[in-house]
Design a protein around this motif. Structure first.
Motif, PDB file in Angstrom:
ATOM      1  N   GLY A  16     -23.943  13.270  17.316  1.00 42.27           N
ATOM      2  CA  GLY A  16     -22.861  12.306  17.101  1.00 42.27           C
ATOM      3  C   GLY A  16     -22.897  11.213  18.136  1.00 42.27           C
ATOM      4  O   GLY A  16     -23.916  10.953  18.776  1.00 42.27           O
ATOM      5  N   GLY A  17     -21.745  10.550  18.313  1.00 45.47           N
ATOM      6  CA  GLY A  17     -21.672   9.472  19.272  1.00 45.47           C
ATOM      7  C   GLY A  17     -20.381   8.695  19.113  1.00 45.47           C
ATOM      8  O   GLY A  17     -19.465   9.118  18.393  1.00 45.47           O
ATOM      9  N   TYR A  18     -20.318   7.548  19.775  1.00 43.45           N
ATOM     10  CA  TYR A  18     -19.113   6.736  19.689  1.00 43.45           C
ATOM     11  C   TYR A  18     -19.490   5.267  19.812  1.00 43.45           C
ATOM     12  O   TYR A  18     -20.542   4.913  20.350  1.00 43.45           O
ATOM     13  CB  TYR A  18     -18.113   7.117  20.775  1.00 43.45           C
ATOM     14  CG  TYR A  18     -18.580   6.823  22.185  1.00 43.45           C
ATOM     15  CD1 TYR A  18     -18.255   5.614  22.817  1.00 43.45           C
ATOM     16  CD2 TYR A  18     -19.364   7.743  22.893  1.00 43.45           C
ATOM     17  CE1 TYR A  18     -18.692   5.330  24.093  1.00 43.45           C
ATOM     18  CE2 TYR A  18     -19.799   7.465  24.172  1.00 43.45           C
ATOM     19  CZ  TYR A  18     -19.460   6.260  24.772  1.00 43.45           C
ATOM     20  OH  TYR A  18     -19.902   5.990  26.033  1.00 43.45           O
ATOM     21  N   TYR A  19     -18.617   4.416  19.312  1.00 49.04           N
ATOM     22  CA  TYR A  19     -18.848   2.977  19.340  1.00 49.04           C
ATOM     23  C   TYR A  19     -17.954   2.336  20.391  1.00 49.04           C
ATOM     24  O   TYR A  19     -16.730   2.530  20.378  1.00 49.04           O
ATOM     25  CB  TYR A  19     -18.565   2.366  17.965  1.00 49.04           C
ATOM     26  CG  TYR A  19     -18.940   0.899  17.866  1.00 49.04           C
ATOM     27  CD1 TYR A  19     -20.258   0.520  17.627  1.00 49.04           C
ATOM     28  CD2 TYR A  19     -17.980  -0.091  18.006  1.00 49.04           C
ATOM     29  CE1 TYR A  19     -20.611  -0.812  17.543  1.00 49.04           C
ATOM     30  CE2 TYR A  19     -18.322  -1.433  17.920  1.00 49.04           C
ATOM     31  CZ  TYR A  19     -19.643  -1.787  17.696  1.00 49.04           C
ATOM     32  OH  TYR A  19     -19.996  -3.113  17.614  1.00 49.04           O
ATOM     33  N   ASP A  20     -18.575   1.605  21.325  1.00 42.09           N
ATOM     34  CA  ASP A  20     -17.836   0.888  22.346  1.00 42.09           C
ATOM     35  C   ASP A  20     -17.536  -0.519  21.814  1.00 42.09           C
ATOM     36  O   ASP A  20     -18.408  -1.380  21.769  1.00 42.09           O
ATOM     37  CB  ASP A  20     -18.664   0.813  23.638  1.00 42.09           C
ATOM     38  CG  ASP A  20     -17.882   0.258  24.814  1.00 42.09           C
ATOM     39  OD1 ASP A  20     -17.078  -0.677  24.591  1.00 42.09           O
ATOM     40  OD2 ASP A  20     -18.057   0.745  25.939  1.00 42.09           O
ATOM     41  N   TYR A  21     -16.282  -0.720  21.395  1.00 39.20           N
ATOM     42  CA  TYR A  21     -15.915  -1.989  20.777  1.00 39.20           C
ATOM     43  C   TYR A  21     -15.910  -3.136  21.793  1.00 39.20           C
ATOM     44  O   TYR A  21     -16.113  -4.302  21.430  1.00 39.20           O
ATOM     45  CB  TYR A  21     -14.536  -1.861  20.113  1.00 39.20           C
ATOM     46  CG  TYR A  21     -14.563  -1.008  18.872  1.00 39.20           C
ATOM     47  CD1 TYR A  21     -14.915  -1.544  17.638  1.00 39.20           C
ATOM     48  CD2 TYR A  21     -14.257   0.349  18.942  1.00 39.20           C
ATOM     49  CE1 TYR A  21     -14.955  -0.758  16.499  1.00 39.20           C
ATOM     50  CE2 TYR A  21     -14.288   1.148  17.811  1.00 39.20           C
ATOM     51  CZ  TYR A  21     -14.641   0.590  16.590  1.00 39.20           C
ATOM     52  OH  TYR A  21     -14.689   1.371  15.466  1.00 39.20           O
TER      53      TYR A  21
END
Length: 550
Positions: free
Chosen positions: A383-388
């Motif tokens: 998985g992961g995450y988005y740094d807006y």
């Protein structure tokens, strides 16, 4: 051909516990060749305390702190395999672009310098052809897949066979494992298992009768091509010509390609060919720090020490694999392709070196390195995450516990000893000799385990493995300097042997079968024992370096 109806299995894999799939794939990327400038190679790479060579940028960065002038160099040559036969797109002799780099040196004091360096060198050259052949005495690759189906339980290394919505045989954990209708695919179900269970193993359209073909012999050929390119950026310097410090930030570029054909001849005259095209690409980065000290001001004797962080690799592996089964006029063929993103963290590396010069005519070097490959960390992208704020996506990963447990059993710590000497009969001519001993990375009784519950098993498209032994390298070189130019030539001979196996050993799997005529059932203990072959990886390298000092 044997026909059996599988009811249940009560045995597990009783082969050695040191088995696995992806461990051997990961190990192909671990370690480095002896490569760089011709001077560095000619001295066996034992220059981590002597320094003043661009190739120490990736081992002991403090070595660049000994430069007193700016320098650029370019290296290339030939790599020649001394054994084996040409296969597919592989050649036994290949040209190689091995190094380009330079150092910019600035004086900061009467005896102090601050230097900046960049260097590209080919850290690993994959060009190699592997050939192996032997008898099998009734064991076979397809029997390995068959016995995994007999085992049934994923916890025992097997899977339960059932049809999917497309009518294909698929290996599941257990029908109703999560609920009455769920059918999760087992991690022990590999691409090879898929091919055999949908061509050779099914004995009838009802899929209630299963078969395996005992083999009499095998023939294997694989062509490896590609490289790992190292791009190193360095800052180094010295304090009063007594203490030298350096740090290197390294980037790696992975290009690995392999094409193999595995052929089995069955006892009834039929046969099967598995062709596998495997590709690994990706990048990695690491950091190396080092120091060199002259403990006695009046002596040129030097002591060096350095440490390299793990290389943090972000990789993609993909394959196209085809199984062709021929029995008389009958031909069955099935293909599968896949792609898998994953990460590998290599172990830490530690080095200690000694260097000494006698006048201006003799230089002596000794280096010892230690790297524990049992600590290779296979990781799954989960998985992961988005740094807006920055507009970037960051992936997260977790350790592949079961594969890492296997890695700790199969791979070992490696010690590398490097010795080198340079002699100048006249001021502008140098003669060099070197030697390396690299201890084995693999346990002598290690093997792949097709029954590990891991994505490394699921994406496996080949069953072979090789337990490589120690490596011995012998080098010699010549160097000539004319004004600000230098030309260096080196020859390297590397010798390594290993034990090749087409698939893993499985022993004592209890299989229950029924006689369709009488209905009587019997239980037999089945084993599948591979016959190993002795293989070699003996290579020669001819290397030329052109340099300019300013």
């Amino acid at each position: 051909m044997k026909s059996k109806y599988i009811f249940f299995a009560v045995s597990l894999f009783t082969a050695l516990s040191v088995n696995a799939q992806e461990t051997y794939e990961n190990a192909k990327l671990a370690g480095e060749d002896l490569n760089g400038t011709a001077r560095y190679v000619g001295m066996g790479g034992a220059m981590e305390a002597l320094g003043a060579d661009i190739s120490t940028i990736g081992t002991n960065p403090a070595g660049l702190g000994l430069f007193r002038h700016s320098n650029i160099s370019l290296s290339g040559g030939l790599v020649m395999q001394t054994n084996g036969k040409d296969f597919a797109n592989g050649n036994k002799t290949n040209p190689s672009f091995d190094q380009i780099g330079g150092v910019y040196s600035t004086r900061t004091g009467q005896k102090s310098f601050l230097n900046f360096g960049f260097n590209y060198h080919k850290g690993k050259n994959f060009d190699y052809i592997l050939n192996a052949a032997n008898s099998l005495n009734g064991s076979s690759q397809n029997k390995q897949s068959y016995l995994k189906g007999a085992l049934g339980d994923e916890g025992k290394g097997g899977f339960y066979i059932d049809k999917n919505t497309n009518g294909e045989n698929i290996g599941y954990i257990n029908i109703g494992y999560i609920n009455a209708t769920s059918k999760p695919v087992a991690d022990t179900w590999s691409q090879i298992d898929y091919l055999y269970w949908n061509t050779l193993i099914p004995g009838s359209p009802t899929a209630s009768s299963y078969n395996y073909e005992p083999a009499s012999s095998y023939d294997f050929n694989r062509s490896h091509t590609g490289y790992i390119g190292n791009y190193d950026f360095n800052v180094s310097g010295n304090l009063n010509d007594r203490v030298y410090l350096g740090i290197t930030f390294g980037l790696k570029d992975v290009h690995y390609n392999a094409y193999s054909e595995y052929t089995e001849t069955f006892a009834n005259g039929a046969g099967a060919i598995v062709s596998d095209n495997r590709k690994i690409t990706g990048s990695g980065f690491d950091v190396t720090a080092g120091v060199i000290v002259r403990p006695v001001a009046e002596s040129p004797f030097r002591i060096g020490a350095y440490i390299k962080t793990p290389t943090w690799y972000d990789l993609t592996t993909s394959n196209i694999t085809t199984l062709t089964y021929r029995n008389g006029t009958t031909k069955k063929e099935r293909s599968i392709s896949n792609s898998y993103d994953y990460k590998i963290w290599t172990p830490w590396r530690f080095g200690l070196s000694l260097g000494h010069t006698i006048g201006s005519h003799i230089a002596l070097g000794l280096t010892y390195e230690y790297e524990d490959y049992s600590n290779i960390n296979s990781r799954i992208n989960d998985g992961g995450y988005y740094d807006y704020y920055y507009g970037e996506y960051y992936e997260s990963s977790s350790p592949d516990k079961y594969m890492n447990d296997h890695t700790r059993q199969v791979l070992k710590a490696v010690s590398t000893l490097k010795l080198g000497v340079e002699y100048k009969p006249v001021t502008n001519l140098a003669v060099r000799l070197g030697y390396n001993y690299v201890s084995p990375m693999y346990s002598s009784d290690g093997q792949k385990d097709p029954g590990i519950s891991s994505l490394g098993t699921s994406y496996a498209s080949a069953t072979d493995y090789t337990d490589w032994k120690a490596t011995n390298r012998f080098t010699l070189g010549l160097g000539y300097q004319f004004r600000k130019f230098n030309i260096d030539l080196a020859y390297q001979y590397s010798a390594q042997s290993g034990d090749f196996y087409p698939f893993s050993n499985i022993r004592g799997v209890n299989v229950t079968s029924t006689n369709p005529a009488t209905g009587a059932t019997t239980t037999v203990s089945e084993s599948n024992i591979a016959t190993g072959s002795k293989v070699k990886n003996d290579r020669s390298q001819l290397l030329l370096t052109l340099g300019y000092r300013f």
